[in-house]
Design a protein around this motif. Structure first.
Motif, PDB file in Angstrom:
ATOM      1  N   ALA A  62       0.819  -1.208   0.000  1.00 30.85           N
ATOM      2  CA  ALA A  62       0.000   0.000   0.000  1.00 30.85           C
ATOM      3  C   ALA A  62       0.857   1.265   0.000  1.00 30.85           C
ATOM      4  O   ALA A  62       0.474   2.286  -0.588  1.00 30.85           O
ATOM      5  CB  ALA A  62      -0.937  -0.009   1.209  1.00 30.85           C
ATOM      6  N   GLU A  63       2.007   1.200   0.659  1.00 32.05           N
ATOM      7  CA  GLU A  63       2.874   2.373   0.777  1.00 32.05           C
ATOM      8  C   GLU A  63       3.847   2.531  -0.393  1.00 32.05           C
ATOM      9  O   GLU A  63       4.483   3.574  -0.536  1.00 32.05           O
ATOM     10  CB  GLU A  63       3.659   2.278   2.088  1.00 32.05           C
ATOM     11  CG  GLU A  63       2.770   2.396   3.334  1.00 32.05           C
ATOM     12  CD  GLU A  63       3.471   1.996   4.614  1.00 32.05           C
ATOM     13  OE1 GLU A  63       4.699   1.701   4.559  1.00 32.05           O
ATOM     14  OE2 GLU A  63       2.817   1.959   5.665  1.00 32.05           O
ATOM     15  N   ALA A  64       3.975   1.487  -1.219  1.00 28.59           N
ATOM     16  CA  ALA A  64       4.919   1.542  -2.342  1.00 28.59           C
ATOM     17  C   ALA A  64       4.368   2.412  -3.467  1.00 28.59           C
ATOM     18  O   ALA A  64       3.163   2.414  -3.752  1.00 28.59           O
ATOM     19  CB  ALA A  64       5.186   0.140  -2.863  1.00 28.59           C
ATOM     20  N   ASP A  65       5.236   3.136  -4.094  1.00 25.30           N
ATOM     21  CA  ASP A  65       4.841   4.000  -5.217  1.00 25.30           C
ATOM     22  C   ASP A  65       4.894   3.195  -6.508  1.00 25.30           C
ATOM     23  O   ASP A  65       5.625   3.525  -7.443  1.00 25.30           O
ATOM     24  CB  ASP A  65       5.763   5.218  -5.279  1.00 25.30           C
ATOM     25  CG  ASP A  65       5.292   6.250  -6.306  1.00 25.30           C
ATOM     26  OD1 ASP A  65       4.089   6.239  -6.639  1.00 25.30           O
ATOM     27  OD2 ASP A  65       6.139   7.030  -6.775  1.00 25.30           O
ATOM     28  N   ILE A  66       4.113   2.108  -6.542  1.00 29.00           N
ATOM     29  CA  ILE A  66       4.102   1.186  -7.673  1.00 29.00           C
ATOM     30  C   ILE A  66       2.654   0.853  -7.997  1.00 29.00           C
ATOM     31  O   ILE A  66       1.853   0.570  -7.097  1.00 29.00           O
ATOM     32  CB  ILE A  66       4.855  -0.127  -7.340  1.00 29.00           C
ATOM     33  CG1 ILE A  66       6.320   0.152  -6.998  1.00 29.00           C
ATOM     34  CG2 ILE A  66       4.769  -1.124  -8.497  1.00 29.00           C
ATOM     35  CD1 ILE A  66       7.169   0.590  -8.162  1.00 29.00           C
ATOM     36  N   ASP A  67       2.281   0.861  -9.260  1.00 30.69           N
ATOM     37  CA  ASP A  67       0.935   0.458  -9.646  1.00 30.69           C
ATOM     38  C   ASP A  67       0.715  -1.017  -9.317  1.00 30.69           C
ATOM     39  O   ASP A  67       1.623  -1.839  -9.507  1.00 30.69           O
ATOM     40  CB  ASP A  67       0.722   0.672 -11.147  1.00 30.69           C
ATOM     41  CG  ASP A  67       0.641   2.142 -11.520  1.00 30.69           C
ATOM     42  OD1 ASP A  67       0.373   2.964 -10.619  1.00 30.69           O
ATOM     43  OD2 ASP A  67       0.855   2.456 -12.701  1.00 30.69           O
ATOM     44  N   ARG A  68      -0.486  -1.335  -8.861  1.00 35.09           N
ATOM     45  CA  ARG A  68      -0.790  -2.728  -8.484  1.00 35.09           C
ATOM     46  C   ARG A  68      -0.500  -3.694  -9.622  1.00 35.09           C
ATOM     47  O   ARG A  68       0.038  -4.793  -9.389  1.00 35.09           O
ATOM     48  CB  ARG A  68      -2.273  -2.827  -8.057  1.00 35.09           C
ATOM     49  CG  ARG A  68      -2.794  -4.265  -7.906  1.00 35.09           C
ATOM     50  CD  ARG A  68      -2.097  -4.979  -6.755  1.00 35.09           C
ATOM     51  NE  ARG A  68      -2.538  -6.356  -6.605  1.00 35.09           N
ATOM     52  CZ  ARG A  68      -1.881  -7.413  -7.080  1.00 35.09           C
ATOM     53  NH1 ARG A  68      -0.750  -7.239  -7.766  1.00 35.09           N
ATOM     54  NH2 ARG A  68      -2.321  -8.630  -6.877  1.00 35.09           N
ATOM     55  N   GLN A  69      -0.841  -3.325 -10.855  1.00 34.59           N
ATOM     56  CA  GLN A  69      -0.666  -4.272 -11.963  1.00 34.59           C
ATOM     57  C   GLN A  69       0.802  -4.545 -12.270  1.00 34.59           C
ATOM     58  O   GLN A  69       1.110  -5.503 -12.989  1.00 34.59           O
ATOM     59  CB  GLN A  69      -1.378  -3.775 -13.224  1.00 34.59           C
ATOM     60  CG  GLN A  69      -0.883  -2.434 -13.747  1.00 34.59           C
ATOM     61  CD  GLN A  69      -1.723  -1.293 -13.239  1.00 34.59           C
ATOM     62  OE1 GLN A  69      -2.313  -1.363 -12.162  1.00 34.59           O
ATOM     63  NE2 GLN A  69      -1.798  -0.219 -14.035  1.00 34.59           N
ATOM     64  N   ASP A  70       1.695  -3.747 -11.694  1.00 33.04           N
ATOM     65  CA  ASP A  70       3.129  -3.975 -11.902  1.00 33.04           C
ATOM     66  C   ASP A  70       3.736  -4.878 -10.833  1.00 33.04           C
ATOM     67  O   ASP A  70       4.935  -5.174 -10.880  1.00 33.04           O
ATOM     68  CB  ASP A  70       3.878  -2.643 -11.925  1.00 33.04           C
ATOM     69  CG  ASP A  70       3.505  -1.804 -13.139  1.00 33.04           C
ATOM     70  OD1 ASP A  70       3.162  -2.395 -14.187  1.00 33.04           O
ATOM     71  OD2 ASP A  70       3.543  -0.565 -13.035  1.00 33.04           O
ATOM     72  N   LEU A  71       2.928  -5.301  -9.864  1.00 34.40           N
ATOM     73  CA  LEU A  71       3.386  -6.205  -8.811  1.00 34.40           C
ATOM     74  C   LEU A  71       2.786  -7.586  -9.003  1.00 34.40           C
ATOM     75  O   LEU A  71       1.665  -7.726  -9.495  1.00 34.40           O
ATOM     76  CB  LEU A  71       2.992  -5.656  -7.436  1.00 34.40           C
ATOM     77  CG  LEU A  71       3.658  -4.359  -6.990  1.00 34.40           C
ATOM     78  CD1 LEU A  71       3.011  -3.852  -5.707  1.00 34.40           C
ATOM     79  CD2 LEU A  71       5.154  -4.569  -6.785  1.00 34.40           C
ATOM     80  N   PHE A  72       3.538  -8.594  -8.590  1.00 36.99           N
ATOM     81  CA  PHE A  72       3.068  -9.981  -8.640  1.00 36.99           C
ATOM     82  C   PHE A  72       3.110 -10.496  -7.201  1.00 36.99           C
ATOM     83  O   PHE A  72       4.185 -10.674  -6.622  1.00 36.99           O
ATOM     84  CB  PHE A  72       3.975 -10.821  -9.542  1.00 36.99           C
ATOM     85  CG  PHE A  72       3.434 -12.198  -9.839  1.00 36.99           C
ATOM     86  CD1 PHE A  72       2.801 -12.469 -11.041  1.00 36.99           C
ATOM     87  CD2 PHE A  72       3.561 -13.232  -8.911  1.00 36.99           C
ATOM     88  CE1 PHE A  72       2.304 -13.731 -11.318  1.00 36.99           C
ATOM     89  CE2 PHE A  72       3.068 -14.488  -9.176  1.00 36.99           C
ATOM     90  CZ  PHE A  72       2.437 -14.745 -10.377  1.00 36.99           C
ATOM     91  N   ILE A  73       1.923 -10.729  -6.617  1.00 33.63           N
ATOM     92  CA  ILE A  73       1.830 -11.082  -5.206  1.00 33.63           C
ATOM     93  C   ILE A  73       1.305 -12.514  -5.060  1.00 33.63           C
ATOM     94  O   ILE A  73       0.245 -12.857  -5.575  1.00 33.63           O
ATOM     95  CB  ILE A  73       0.902 -10.122  -4.440  1.00 33.63           C
ATOM     96  CG1 ILE A  73       1.300  -8.661  -4.715  1.00 33.63           C
ATOM     97  CG2 ILE A  73       0.925 -10.447  -2.952  1.00 33.63           C
ATOM     98  CD1 ILE A  73       2.714  -8.300  -4.298  1.00 33.63           C
ATOM     99  N   THR A  74       2.074 -13.313  -4.334  1.00 35.74           N
ATOM    100  CA  THR A  74       1.731 -14.710  -4.062  1.00 35.74           C
ATOM    101  C   THR A  74       1.441 -14.899  -2.586  1.00 35.74           C
ATOM    102  O   THR A  74       2.135 -14.338  -1.726  1.00 35.74           O
ATOM    103  CB  THR A  74       2.908 -15.640  -4.428  1.00 35.74           C
ATOM    104  OG1 THR A  74       3.203 -15.517  -5.817  1.00 35.74           O
ATOM    105  CG2 THR A  74       2.589 -17.098  -4.107  1.00 35.74           C
ATOM    106  N   SER A  75       0.420 -15.700  -2.265  1.00 36.98           N
ATOM    107  CA  SER A  75       0.274 -16.223  -0.918  1.00 36.98           C
ATOM    108  C   SER A  75      -0.070 -17.705  -1.004  1.00 36.98           C
ATOM    109  O   SER A  75      -0.329 -18.233  -2.085  1.00 36.98           O
ATOM    110  CB  SER A  75      -0.780 -15.458  -0.112  1.00 36.98           C
ATOM    111  OG  SER A  75      -0.657 -15.792   1.275  1.00 36.98           O
ATOM    112  N   LYS A  76      -0.061 -18.352   0.167  1.00 34.41           N
ATOM    113  CA  LYS A  76      -0.265 -19.803   0.225  1.00 34.41           C
ATOM    114  C   LYS A  76      -1.268 -20.129   1.318  1.00 34.41           C
ATOM    115  O   LYS A  76      -1.279 -19.482   2.368  1.00 34.41           O
ATOM    116  CB  LYS A  76       1.060 -20.523   0.504  1.00 34.41           C
ATOM    117  CG  LYS A  76       2.201 -20.086  -0.381  1.00 34.41           C
ATOM    118  CD  LYS A  76       3.501 -20.750  -0.006  1.00 34.41           C
ATOM    119  CE  LYS A  76       4.682 -20.058  -0.651  1.00 34.41           C
ATOM    120  NZ  LYS A  76       5.016 -18.775  -0.022  1.00 34.41           N
TER     121      LYS A  76
END
Length: 280
Positions: A62-76
């Motif tokens: 949330a605090e990163a200055d990065i668009d969501r679509q540019d991140l790849f987030i994994t959980s398990k």
């Protein structure tokens, strides 16, 4: 800043080849550590319900200055949340903690075969993907026999299997099997840990010195050149940045062969896939 290459998945998505792992990262430390990793260039963050730090990772995102679509987030999925209805609820809880509308990748963390719930759990994952709550679905610590069962019951092949893999434990037999089934391998504990002695290995040290790189960078580069997805972790921002700085050199065929020769039968450092592993 060098851009990390992406590996195509069997469902039409793509995954950044080098990700940042957060196992054993304390919740309160996660915002700063993950935030620093994003600033260093990582766009692929790998967490899990069983790591108990999803909310901290979510704050970093949330605090990163990065668009969501540019991140790849994994959980398990936590082992105790296996089962169709439980898995459906559990994904929503992860999304709430991570402050996200969707996951790029959701994995069944362990097959936990004694509980015999991983097949019905996979059916929930297939539904979650259909709903768009998860872009890609996969497994972790699964043996080929576990994967064959979920494919037989759903017709859906996992996009990835996340396993322990490093020069001391190379899993060449299952690597070929996964290639044949178009399942990408993600490598956790890629640096091998203290018990393997890889950082003190003379061959790795010599290769690192010759390239002007660290032992960790050489090991990460070995994974990358074999088309493996690699997930190093570090709580130290400078070490995390160093681990991402692996794009300006190439291991020779002889370098790769010397690392290939380090494989050994007792190289595994973490639990076996067919154990229930209640830790997660």
């Amino acid at each position: 800043m060098q851009k990390c290459p992406a590996i195509p998945l069997n469902d039409g998505q793509a995954i950044p080849q080098l990700g940042f792992g957060v196992w054993r990262l304390e919740e309160d430390d996660a915002p700063d550590v993950v935030g620093a990793a994003i600033k260093a260039g990582y766009r692929h963050i790998d967490t899990a319900q069983g790591y108990d730090n999803e909310a901290g990772v979510g704050r970093a995102i949330a605090e990163a200055d990065i668009d969501r679509q540019d991140l790849f987030i994994t959980s398990k999925l936590r082992n105790g949340h296996q089962g169709y209805d439980s898995a459906m609820r559990s994904l929503e809880e992860s999304l709430d903690r991570l402050q996200l509308d969707y996951l790029d990748l959701f994995l069944i963390h362990w097959p936990a075969p004694a509980h015999d719930k991983y097949a019905e759990t996979w059916k929930a994952f297939v539904e979650l993907q259909k709903q768009g709550r998860v872009r890609s679905i996969g497994v972790s610590n699964f043996l080929p026999e576990h994967i064959q069962r979920i494919i037989a019951e759903t017709g859906v092949v996992p996009a990835v299997n996340q396993v322990e893999l490093h020069p001391a434990y190379q899993q060449r037999d299952i690597r070929e099997w996964h290639r044949d089934h178009d399942i990408q391998l993600e490598c956790y504990s890629p640096l091998g840990g203290k018990d393997t002695g890889l950082f003190e290995n003379p061959a790795i040290s010599e290769i690192a010195e010759r390239h002007g790189k660290s032992a960790a960078q050489v090991i990460i580069r070995w994974h990358i050149q074999q088309n493996l997805i690699v997930l190093p972790k570090s709580s130290k921002p400078e070490r995390a940045a160093e681990n991402f700085d692996v794009w300006d050199f190439t291991l020779s065929a002889d370098d790769v062969a010397r690392l290939d020769a380090l494989d050994r039968p007792d190289g595994k450092t973490l639990p076996q896939p067919d154990e229930n592993n209640e830790m997660f």
